[in-house]
Design a protein around this motif. Structure first.
Motif, PDB file in Angstrom:
ATOM      1  N   ASP A 156       0.835  -1.514   0.378  1.00 49.32           N
ATOM      2  CA  ASP A 156       0.709   0.197  -0.227  1.00 49.32           C
ATOM      3  C   ASP A 156       0.479   1.123   0.086  1.00 49.32           C
ATOM      4  O   ASP A 156       0.960   1.927  -0.883  1.00 49.32           O
ATOM      5  CB  ASP A 156      -0.788   0.273   1.638  1.00 49.32           C
ATOM      6  CG  ASP A 156      -1.972  -1.204   0.654  1.00 49.32           C
ATOM      7  OD1 ASP A 156      -2.227  -1.963   0.130  1.00 49.32           O
ATOM      8  OD2 ASP A 156      -2.460  -1.229   1.991  1.00 49.32           O
ATOM      9  N   VAL A 194       3.200   1.030  -3.421  1.00 49.27           N
ATOM     10  CA  VAL A 194       1.616   2.002  -4.597  1.00 49.27           C
ATOM     11  C   VAL A 194       1.845   3.077  -4.091  1.00 49.27           C
ATOM     12  O   VAL A 194       2.040   3.342  -5.827  1.00 49.27           O
ATOM     13  CB  VAL A 194       0.602   1.025  -4.566  1.00 49.27           C
ATOM     14  CG1 VAL A 194      -0.241   1.536  -5.325  1.00 49.27           C
ATOM     15  CG2 VAL A 194       1.143  -0.944  -4.779  1.00 49.27           C
ATOM     16  N   LEU A 218       4.552  -6.627  -9.933  1.00 44.90           N
ATOM     17  CA  LEU A 218       3.271  -6.778  -8.580  1.00 44.90           C
ATOM     18  C   LEU A 218       3.196  -5.827  -8.606  1.00 44.90           C
ATOM     19  O   LEU A 218       1.493  -5.108  -9.041  1.00 44.90           O
ATOM     20  CB  LEU A 218       3.198  -7.363  -7.843  1.00 44.90           C
ATOM     21  CG  LEU A 218       2.735  -9.016  -8.229  1.00 44.90           C
ATOM     22  CD1 LEU A 218       2.787 -10.155  -6.784  1.00 44.90           C
ATOM     23  CD2 LEU A 218       1.260  -9.456  -8.591  1.00 44.90           C
ATOM     24  N   GLU A 271       0.292  -2.711  -9.824  1.00 41.32           N
ATOM     25  CA  GLU A 271      -0.885  -2.358  -8.886  1.00 41.32           C
ATOM     26  C   GLU A 271      -1.174  -0.726  -9.331  1.00 41.32           C
ATOM     27  O   GLU A 271      -2.073  -0.342  -9.423  1.00 41.32           O
ATOM     28  CB  GLU A 271      -0.864  -2.837  -7.583  1.00 41.32           C
ATOM     29  CG  GLU A 271      -2.093  -3.103  -6.346  1.00 41.32           C
ATOM     30  CD  GLU A 271      -3.103  -3.217  -6.795  1.00 41.32           C
ATOM     31  OE1 GLU A 271      -4.369  -2.691  -5.107  1.00 41.32           O
ATOM     32  OE2 GLU A 271      -3.304  -3.853  -7.934  1.00 41.32           O
ATOM     33  N   ARG A 331      -2.826  -0.347 -12.517  1.00 39.95           N
ATOM     34  CA  ARG A 331      -4.899  -0.462 -12.430  1.00 39.95           C
ATOM     35  C   ARG A 331      -5.312   0.839 -11.366  1.00 39.95           C
ATOM     36  O   ARG A 331      -6.589   0.791 -12.070  1.00 39.95           O
ATOM     37  CB  ARG A 331      -4.373  -1.795 -11.748  1.00 39.95           C
ATOM     38  CG  ARG A 331      -5.760  -2.730 -11.384  1.00 39.95           C
ATOM     39  CD  ARG A 331      -5.834  -4.174 -10.769  1.00 39.95           C
ATOM     40  NE  ARG A 331      -6.130  -3.783  -9.349  1.00 39.95           N
ATOM     41  CZ  ARG A 331      -6.583  -3.333  -8.401  1.00 39.95           C
ATOM     42  NH1 ARG A 331      -8.151  -3.527  -9.075  1.00 39.95           N
ATOM     43  NH2 ARG A 331      -6.644  -3.437  -7.139  1.00 39.95           N
ATOM     44  N   LEU A 332      -5.035   0.673 -10.260  1.00 40.55           N
ATOM     45  CA  LEU A 332      -5.643   2.109  -8.849  1.00 40.55           C
ATOM     46  C   LEU A 332      -5.441   3.110  -9.961  1.00 40.55           C
ATOM     47  O   LEU A 332      -6.321   3.926  -9.861  1.00 40.55           O
ATOM     48  CB  LEU A 332      -4.434   1.987  -8.423  1.00 40.55           C
ATOM     49  CG  LEU A 332      -5.166   0.861  -7.101  1.00 40.55           C
ATOM     50  CD1 LEU A 332      -4.071   0.901  -5.918  1.00 40.55           C
ATOM     51  CD2 LEU A 332      -6.524   0.470  -6.729  1.00 40.55           C
ATOM     52  N   LEU A 345      -0.425 -10.094  -1.320  1.00 41.67           N
ATOM     53  CA  LEU A 345      -0.409  -9.432  -2.958  1.00 41.67           C
ATOM     54  C   LEU A 345       0.553 -11.155  -3.603  1.00 41.67           C
ATOM     55  O   LEU A 345       0.389 -11.445  -4.617  1.00 41.67           O
ATOM     56  CB  LEU A 345       0.115  -8.445  -3.643  1.00 41.67           C
ATOM     57  CG  LEU A 345       0.738  -7.992  -4.464  1.00 41.67           C
ATOM     58  CD1 LEU A 345      -0.684  -7.399  -5.181  1.00 41.67           C
ATOM     59  CD2 LEU A 345       1.539  -6.626  -4.555  1.00 41.67           C
ATOM     60  N   LEU A 371      -2.430 -10.926  -9.584  1.00 45.50           N
ATOM     61  CA  LEU A 371      -3.563  -9.505 -10.181  1.00 45.50           C
ATOM     62  C   LEU A 371      -4.246 -10.399 -11.088  1.00 45.50           C
ATOM     63  O   LEU A 371      -4.402 -11.597 -11.303  1.00 45.50           O
ATOM     64  CB  LEU A 371      -2.442  -8.786 -10.244  1.00 45.50           C
ATOM     65  CG  LEU A 371      -1.631  -7.589  -9.967  1.00 45.50           C
ATOM     66  CD1 LEU A 371      -1.265  -7.140 -10.593  1.00 45.50           C
ATOM     67  CD2 LEU A 371      -2.672  -6.364  -8.782  1.00 45.50           C
ATOM     68  N   TRP A 393      -4.772  -8.354 -16.968  1.00 46.07           N
ATOM     69  CA  TRP A 393      -4.468  -7.323 -17.244  1.00 46.07           C
ATOM     70  C   TRP A 393      -5.887  -6.296 -18.266  1.00 46.07           C
ATOM     71  O   TRP A 393      -5.498  -6.919 -19.734  1.00 46.07           O
ATOM     72  CB  TRP A 393      -2.656  -7.278 -17.536  1.00 46.07           C
ATOM     73  CG  TRP A 393      -2.250  -5.913 -17.821  1.00 46.07           C
ATOM     74  CD1 TRP A 393      -2.114  -5.078 -19.117  1.00 46.07           C
ATOM     75  CD2 TRP A 393      -2.444  -5.076 -16.924  1.00 46.07           C
ATOM     76  NE1 TRP A 393      -1.611  -3.530 -18.881  1.00 46.07           N
ATOM     77  CE2 TRP A 393      -1.825  -3.509 -17.357  1.00 46.07           C
ATOM     78  CE3 TRP A 393      -2.299  -4.688 -15.276  1.00 46.07           C
ATOM     79  CZ2 TRP A 393      -1.481  -2.497 -16.874  1.00 46.07           C
ATOM     80  CZ3 TRP A 393      -2.530  -3.263 -14.971  1.00 46.07           C
ATOM     81  CH2 TRP A 393      -1.392  -2.754 -15.343  1.00 46.07           C
TER      82      TRP A 393
END
Length: 202
Positions: A40, A43, A65, A69, A72-73, A114, A119, A122
């Motif tokens: 967290d 990222v 990863l 992430e 993705r966010l 994680l 995940l 994609w």
């Protein structure tokens, strides 16, 4: 941007950075606390770094990863291509085995979830390529039995998820991927062209 894996530091990526410089890139190394800080915090910081200017990313293992992430966010980050080196995008059986033992679980720290789950497919804008290893030398073999080829820590199947732009397998162990000339050459080729040089694979 280069992002290291769990239990590593930025110095781990110096040789890879040097090889990418030789291919025309100007790599910057992103460091984070992989065990005590967790994904967290990493990222959030990585998103800030990637937002500064257009760039591309190479992430080893957990670093891949964390990179995906972040994208993705925040899919509008100015990142065109990402190369993952041995990242267990589909989740890691070795991580699940480590997490299941009370005496080893703390080694994964806040990154445990994680690494275990990976995940989903994609489907974001950035093109993602995966370089997997097939030399089964690694600590993962002490905790889990692998089906099929592996790099000793992550199986080749665990590096595959739907939506990857390309995937290749090189003769390397998991840790060795950051030192492998072949892995670095394939990473550079993907960053330049959006695909790997499959005709050069041994």
């Amino acid at each position: 941007m280069l992002v290291h894996g769990i239990w590593n530091m930025g110095a781990w990526l110096q040789m890879l950075a040097a090889r990418l410089r030789g291919s025309g890139f100007e790599p910057e190394i992103f460091t984070y606390a992989s065990v005590f800080g967790g994904p967290d915090a990493a990222v959030a910081r990585l998103r800030e770094s990637l937002a500064r200017s257009p760039c591309m990313v190479v992430g080893h293992s957990l670093g891949g990863l964390i990179s995906l992430e972040a994208l993705r966010l925040q899919p509008d980050l100015p990142v065109s291509r990402v190369v993952c080196l041995g990242s267990p995008l589909h989740g890691s059986v070795a991580a699940r085995a480590v997490a299941s033992r009370g005496w080893t679980a703390p080694a994964l720290g806040r990154s445990a979830q994680l690494l275990q789950s990976g995940l989903p497919e994609w489907n974001c804008r950035a093109q993602v390529g995966m370089v997997a290893g097939r030399i089964a030398h690694g600590l993962g073999r002490l905790f889990a039995q692998f089906d099929g080829d592996s790099d000793g820590t992550v199986t080749v199947d665990e590096t595959r998820v739907p939506g990857l732009a390309d995937h290749c397998v090189v003769a390397s162990s998991h840790s060795g991927l950051v030192f492998s000339p072949e892995a670095a050459a394939q990473a550079a080729h993907f960053l330049h062209h959006g695909r790997f040089a499959h005709d050069r694979l041994a």
